[in-house]
Design a protein around this motif. Structure first.
Motif, PDB file in Angstrom:
ATOM      1  N   UNK A   1     -21.749 -19.725 -18.584  1.00 52.93           N
ATOM      2  CA  UNK A   1     -20.868 -19.823 -19.751  1.00 52.93           C
ATOM      3  C   UNK A   1     -20.344 -21.252 -19.803  1.00 52.93           C
ATOM      4  N   UNK A   2     -20.529 -21.929 -20.939  1.00 56.38           N
ATOM      5  CA  UNK A   2     -19.973 -23.278 -21.102  1.00 56.38           C
ATOM      6  C   UNK A   2     -18.502 -23.132 -21.478  1.00 56.38           C
ATOM      7  N   UNK A   3     -17.613 -23.574 -20.591  1.00 54.44           N
ATOM      8  CA  UNK A   3     -16.167 -23.414 -20.777  1.00 54.44           C
ATOM      9  C   UNK A   3     -15.540 -24.602 -21.495  1.00 54.44           C
ATOM     10  N   UNK A   4     -15.847 -25.806 -21.022  1.00 59.64           N
ATOM     11  CA  UNK A   4     -15.202 -27.011 -21.563  1.00 59.64           C
ATOM     12  C   UNK A   4     -16.189 -28.164 -21.597  1.00 59.64           C
TER      13      UNK A   4
ATOM     14  N   UNK B   1     -18.995 -35.792 -21.535  1.00 57.59           N
ATOM     15  CA  UNK B   1     -19.492 -35.816 -20.164  1.00 57.59           C
ATOM     16  C   UNK B   1     -18.307 -35.909 -19.218  1.00 57.59           C
ATOM     17  N   UNK B   2     -18.098 -35.022 -18.301  1.00 54.83           N
ATOM     18  CA  UNK B   2     -18.944 -33.913 -17.842  1.00 54.83           C
ATOM     19  C   UNK B   2     -18.673 -32.615 -18.597  1.00 54.83           C
ATOM     20  N   UNK B   3     -19.414 -31.568 -18.192  1.00 56.62           N
ATOM     21  CA  UNK B   3     -19.288 -30.223 -18.750  1.00 56.62           C
ATOM     22  C   UNK B   3     -18.742 -29.305 -17.665  1.00 56.62           C
TER      23      UNK B   3
ATOM     24  N   UNK C   1     -17.518 -18.679 -10.465  1.00 54.19           N
ATOM     25  CA  UNK C   1     -16.687 -19.855 -10.199  1.00 54.19           C
ATOM     26  C   UNK C   1     -16.955 -20.941 -11.232  1.00 54.19           C
ATOM     27  N   UNK C   2     -16.013 -21.880 -11.319  1.00 59.32           N
ATOM     28  CA  UNK C   2     -16.151 -22.986 -12.262  1.00 59.32           C
ATOM     29  C   UNK C   2     -16.881 -24.139 -11.582  1.00 59.32           C
ATOM     30  N   UNK C   3     -17.793 -24.734 -12.323  1.00 60.39           N
ATOM     31  CA  UNK C   3     -18.602 -25.826 -11.810  1.00 60.39           C
ATOM     32  C   UNK C   3     -18.628 -26.929 -12.856  1.00 60.39           C
ATOM     33  N   UNK C   4     -18.475 -28.171 -12.424  1.00 61.82           N
ATOM     34  CA  UNK C   4     -18.542 -29.307 -13.329  1.00 61.82           C
ATOM     35  C   UNK C   4     -19.862 -30.026 -13.101  1.00 61.82           C
ATOM     36  N   UNK C   5     -20.588 -30.251 -14.195  1.00 63.29           N
ATOM     37  CA  UNK C   5     -21.888 -30.921 -14.138  1.00 63.29           C
ATOM     38  C   UNK C   5     -21.899 -32.129 -15.050  1.00 63.29           C
TER      39      UNK C   5
END
Length: 80
Positions: free
Chosen positions: A41-44, A50-52, A59-63
């Motif tokens: 799920x794209x949250x923010x 950049x980043x997403x 869990x939340x992950x930043x890419x």
């Protein structure tokens, strides 16, 4: 419909189909849980894109945008 993660809109969800890339980068994505079959799920999205921030495996992950462009998903639903 297949779409790259960096093309997703906020609130869109999808199931990972493929993860591109080679060597250390691909291994790093796999180690973070970015594997085929996982729901994302794209949250923010940062103000400049950049980043997403995504939710994956609970869990939340930043890419980075460049990392997200390596992940192809089957769009499941959400907003556009």
């Amino acid at each position: 419909m297949l779409k790259k993660l960096n093309e997703f809109g906020i609130g869109e969800t999808g199931i990972i189909k493929t993860v591109e890339g080679e060597g250390r980068l691909r291994r790093r994505l796999f180690d973070m849980g970015v594997t085929p079959g996982a729901e994302v799920l794209l949250r923010k999205r940062a103000p400049l894109g950049d980043p997403l921030e995504v939710t994956i495996r609970g869990y939340e992950l930043t890419l980075r945008k460049s990392e997200a462009s390596l992940v192809t998903l089957e769009v499941k639903g959400g907003t556009k």
